[in-house]
Design an enzyme around this catalytic site. Structure first.
Site: not given
Ligand code: BEZ
Length: 248
Positions: A63, A146
């Site tokens: 993110c 997402r």
């Molecule tokens: C992230 O790195 O943004 C992420 C990865 C797995 C679950 C939620 C967020």
């Protein structure tokens, strides 16, 4: 992968109450708090395209890379008459602290001191996320996937892309899709596979290559591959002139 998918098979999501939004639907209306104050959607976005997107959680690496990339491209989206609007099911203070950390501490792929100026919605109640089908329990019942919604100036959902938690988005593709939708509207054309501004576009109606007169007027096809597949040129400059706001 287990840690990314630990909520699979949860049955805590009422699909009847929150049907998945579809292309062509009016985007659900809402009011919500954000890092830029109260967001009234779609009221405050009249006449503009909106890319409304969700991310799973603040203070997570994928993110963070996405937010930095989107912040770096915000001006480009604005020039295409498009506002960015983010959401996660974290609270406002978490959002503020995360965006401050990004600005003050993170340097990534040549991006640093990145200020996220577009609103990031606090949706700790999940009320907005559920209405946009951003909570997909097979992937996670406690965070948004997402999602990317392309919403036109009339508030209609024109395209939707969903990615799982582990897969970072391609922001060049999001921009390409936006300009492709705008080009299709402005010139009454369709865009072929892998189209980029400046490439040939597909002229409707299928099966009509236009008359010689049309061609002279620049309305018909320049080329037909078969009776159902004709294209014409629209230069990148022509698209930019018609679609993009002049730089001030
Ligand atoms: C992230 O790195 O943004 C992420 C990865 C797995 C679950 C939620 C967020």
């Amino acid at each position: 992968m287990k840690e990314f998918n630990e909520d699979r098979n949860c049955d805590c999501y009422d699909e009847e109450q929150f049907p998945m939004p579809r292309i062509g639907d009016k985007a659900p209306e809402f009011e919500a708090n954000s890092t830029q104050g109260l967001v009234k959607f779609p009221e405050q976005y009249k006449g503009k395209w909106v890319i409304f997107f969700s991310h799973p959680a603040d203070f997570t690496p994928v993110c963070t890379s996405e937010f930095m990339t989107f912040a770096a491209m915000e001006k480009k989206f604005k020039q295409a008459n498009c506002e960015l609007l983010g959401l996660s099911v974290d609270g406002l203070y978490s959002h503020i602290a995360w965006l401050r950390t990004i600005k003050e501490k993170i340097e990534y792929k040549g991006m640093k001191d990145m200020e996220v100026k577009f609103p990031l919605i606090d949706d700790i109640s999940m009320n907005v996320a559920k209405r946009f089908g951003m909570i997909q329990p097979g992937e996670s019942a406690t965070s948004a996937v997402r999602a990317v919604f392309f919403i036109d100036p009339k508030g209609i959902i024109r395209a939707i892309i969903y990615y799982p938690l582990s897969l970072g988005r391609n922001f060049d593709e999001i921009y390409r899709a936006l300009v492709g939708l705008q080009t299709a509207d402005a010139f009454s054309v369709a865009t072929p596979a892998d189209w980029q501004p400046g490439d040939d576009v597909i002229v409707p109606p299928a099966g009509s290559c236009g008359t010689a007169k049309d061609r002279m007027a620049g309305k018909g096809a320049d080329k037909c591959y078969d009776w159902f597949f004709c294209t014409r040129k629209i230069g990148k400059g022509e698209i930019e002139k018609k679609l993009f706001k002049k730089k001030k």
